[in-house]
Design an enzyme around this catalytic site. Structure first.
Site, PDB file in Angstrom:
ATOM      1  N   TYR A  83      28.868 -23.611 -82.125  1.00  0.00           N
ATOM      2  CA  TYR A  83      28.953 -23.492 -83.553  1.00  0.00           C
ATOM      3  C   TYR A  83      30.431 -22.951 -84.162  1.00  0.00           C
ATOM      4  CZ  TYR A  83      24.232 -24.364 -84.085  1.00  0.00           C
ATOM      5  OH  TYR A  83      22.796 -24.939 -84.234  1.00  0.00           O
ATOM      6  N   LYS A 142      23.391 -24.613 -69.427  1.00  0.00           N
ATOM      7  CA  LYS A 142      23.653 -25.853 -68.617  1.00  0.00           C
ATOM      8  C   LYS A 142      24.784 -26.018 -67.857  1.00  0.00           C
ATOM      9  CE  LYS A 142      21.266 -29.971 -68.788  1.00  0.00           C
ATOM     10  NZ  LYS A 142      19.985 -30.013 -68.386  1.00  0.00           N
ATOM     11  N   ASP A 165      16.886 -26.780 -70.539  1.00  0.00           N
ATOM     12  CA  ASP A 165      15.740 -27.656 -70.582  1.00  0.00           C
ATOM     13  C   ASP A 165      14.609 -27.088 -70.060  1.00  0.00           C
ATOM     14  OD1 ASP A 165      17.041 -27.823 -68.222  1.00  0.00           O
ATOM     15  OD2 ASP A 165      16.997 -30.161 -68.305  1.00  0.00           O
ATOM     16  N   ASP A 219      20.053 -20.825 -80.838  1.00  0.00           N
ATOM     17  CA  ASP A 219      19.570 -21.384 -82.194  1.00  0.00           C
ATOM     18  C   ASP A 219      18.225 -22.238 -82.061  1.00  0.00           C
ATOM     19  OD1 ASP A 219      19.392 -21.778 -85.010  1.00  0.00           O
ATOM     20  OD2 ASP A 219      20.772 -23.301 -84.891  1.00  0.00           O
ATOM     21  N   ASP A 240      14.055 -20.853 -82.364  1.00  0.00           N
ATOM     22  CA  ASP A 240      13.069 -21.346 -83.338  1.00  0.00           C
ATOM     23  C   ASP A 240      11.496 -22.020 -82.268  1.00  0.00           C
ATOM     24  OD1 ASP A 240      14.886 -21.220 -85.289  1.00  0.00           O
ATOM     25  OD2 ASP A 240      14.057 -23.034 -86.175  1.00  0.00           O
TER      26      ASP A 240
HETATM   27  C1  IPM Z   1      19.830 -19.460 -87.965  1.00  0.00           C
HETATM   28  C2  IPM Z   1      20.012 -20.608 -89.000  1.00  0.00           C
HETATM   29  C3  IPM Z   1      21.472 -20.874 -89.081  1.00  0.00           C
HETATM   30  C4  IPM Z   1      22.105 -21.141 -87.842  1.00  0.00           C
HETATM   31  C5  IPM Z   1      21.850 -21.757 -90.133  1.00  0.00           C
HETATM   32  C6  IPM Z   1      21.152 -21.686 -91.397  1.00  0.00           C
HETATM   33  C7  IPM Z   1      23.441 -22.166 -90.399  1.00  0.00           C
HETATM   34  O1  IPM Z   1      19.660 -21.898 -88.455  1.00  0.00           O
HETATM   35  O2  IPM Z   1      20.409 -18.186 -88.226  1.00  0.00           O
HETATM   36  O3  IPM Z   1      19.396 -19.792 -87.018  1.00  0.00           O
HETATM   37  O4  IPM Z   1      22.026 -21.940 -87.349  1.00  0.00           O
HETATM   38  O5  IPM Z   1      22.658 -20.225 -87.373  1.00  0.00           O
HETATM   39 MN    MN Z   2      18.282 -21.433 -86.563  1.00  0.00          MN
END
Ligand code: IPM
Ligand code: MN
Length: 355
Positions: free
Chosen positions: A139, A193, A225, A249, A253
């Site tokens: 990022y 990885k 993975d 990231d 999730d």
């Molecule tokens: C998070 C979000 C952000 C990221 C986005 C919205 C830029 O998804 O905090 O995980 O990817 O860091």
């Molecule tokens: Mn995110």
């Protein structure tokens, strides 16, 4: 009386309504504890700020975040508010994480009682923290990709200093925790990885170097993975995990999906000199203004902030309040992720169970 100066950013969409719930919980906790106060300074930030001022965060607001003792931020961004290059204009990840150098993104994944989660786990069996590197990795290429209409490249960069400090953070965190739910062992899992990418081998090597200073903490290694599979199949093995930005990231999730969704997921962005706390989820414009949003991630982000400010008793009071509200079923999160009775009922339930 201890005083902490907090910058607040109410953000977009459901941001203001869930931040309001957090304020109410914080007010009650201050009353009950009676030995500290939070002084708030509100700042605009996000998509609405971009529309009004042409920037998603004013320079003076970033400066205020730097000077404050911490920052409590609600979700930001609106899908229709975009920059000329198509990216969402309201997102503050780049400006805050880079601007405050908050290199550790701390993302607890914990199964709370009464939550309808897709795994066969009981509360307590899933309780780990993903430490996502927050200032470099893939990022870092944000806004810097190069290419043309035939090919595009985004560069993943790792620095020794960047990897070292986030690994150290993860090991220090493991020392403070009670170990993995499965076997009680303090463990840091390095997720990478490194079988494919040189940058990832660099990450793993530095993890090993840093780990030598922590003989009391077990070192554990998984390719990303395989980690995705293990987080679903054996979540109780995990205590602390550390990984590159993009991997963190994705996997945070995934972790959220195993505990009832992102509405249950708070986070902290922590640097040497600044910090800010926010839910992982977005601003949910589709349900804004209907008073149905789940305030838990925002309330738990506030509790993480209290912990960071060393208000440990207050942080525990908030966590216990949420736990008791859920366990007693006074607070019920429905299958769609929204609390029964809406945001107001959820907030009242948490308030009723505080201390
Ligand atoms: C998070 C979000 C952000 C990221 C986005 C919205 C830029 O998804 O905090 O995980 O990817 O860091
Ligand atoms: Mn995110």
């Amino acid at each position: 009386m201890r005083t902490h100066r907090i910058v607040t950013i109410a953000g977009d969409g459901i941001g203001p309504e869930i931040l309001d719930s957090a304020f109410r919980v914080l007010a009650r906790v201050q009353e009950k504890c009676g030995d500290f106060t939070l002084e708030y300074e509100e700042h605009e930030g996000g998509a609405a700020c971009y529309v009004t001022h042409g920037v998603n965060l004013k320079p003076e607001s970033l400066e205020a975040c730097r000077r404050a003792d911490s920052v409590l931020k609600a979700p930001v961004g609106l899908p229709q508010v975009r920059r000329p290059d198509g990216t969402e204009a309201g997102l503050l990840g780049g400006v805050l994480r880079g601007g405050l150098d908050t290199y550790a993104n701390v993302r607890p994944v914990k199964l709370w009682p009464g939550v309808d989660a897709p795994l066969k786990a009981v509360p307590g069996e899933i309780d780990y923290v993903i430490v996502r590197e927050n200032t470099e990795g893939l990022y870092l290429a944000r806004g810097l990709g190069v290419g043309n209409d035939q090919a595009v490249a985004d560069t993943l960069l790792m620095t020794r200093q960047g990897v070292e400090r986030v690994c150290r953070f993860a090991f220090d965190l493991a020392r403070k925790r009670g170990g993995a739910p499965g076997d009680g062992k303090k463990r840091v899992t390095c997720v990478d990885k490194s079988n494919v990418l040189r940058s990832m081998w660099f990450f793993r090597s530095i993890f090993q170097e840093v780990g030598e200073g922590y003989s009391d903490v077990e070192k554990d290694f998984l390719y990303s993975d395989a980690a995705a599979q293990a987080l679903v199949q054996q979540p109780s093995r995990f205590d602390v995990l550390v990984m590159e930005n993009f991997l963190g990231d994705l996997l945070s999730d995934l972790g959220g999906g195993t505990i009832g969704g992102l509405g249950m997921c708070p986070s902290g962005n922590i640097g040497a000199d600044a910090s800010y706390f926010e839910p992982i989820h977005g601003s949910a414009p589709d349900i804004t203004g209907r008073a149905v949003s789940n305030p838990i991630a925002q309330v738990l982000s506030a509790s993480m902030m209290l912990e960071h400010l060393n208000e440990t008793a207050a942080a525990r009071m908030v966590d216990d309040g949420v736990w008791q509200a859920l366990a007693s079923q006074d607070l019920v999160i429905q299958a769609n992720g929204q609390p029964r009775g809406g945001t107001e009922a959820a907030t009242e339930a948490i308030l009723a169970h505080l201390g």
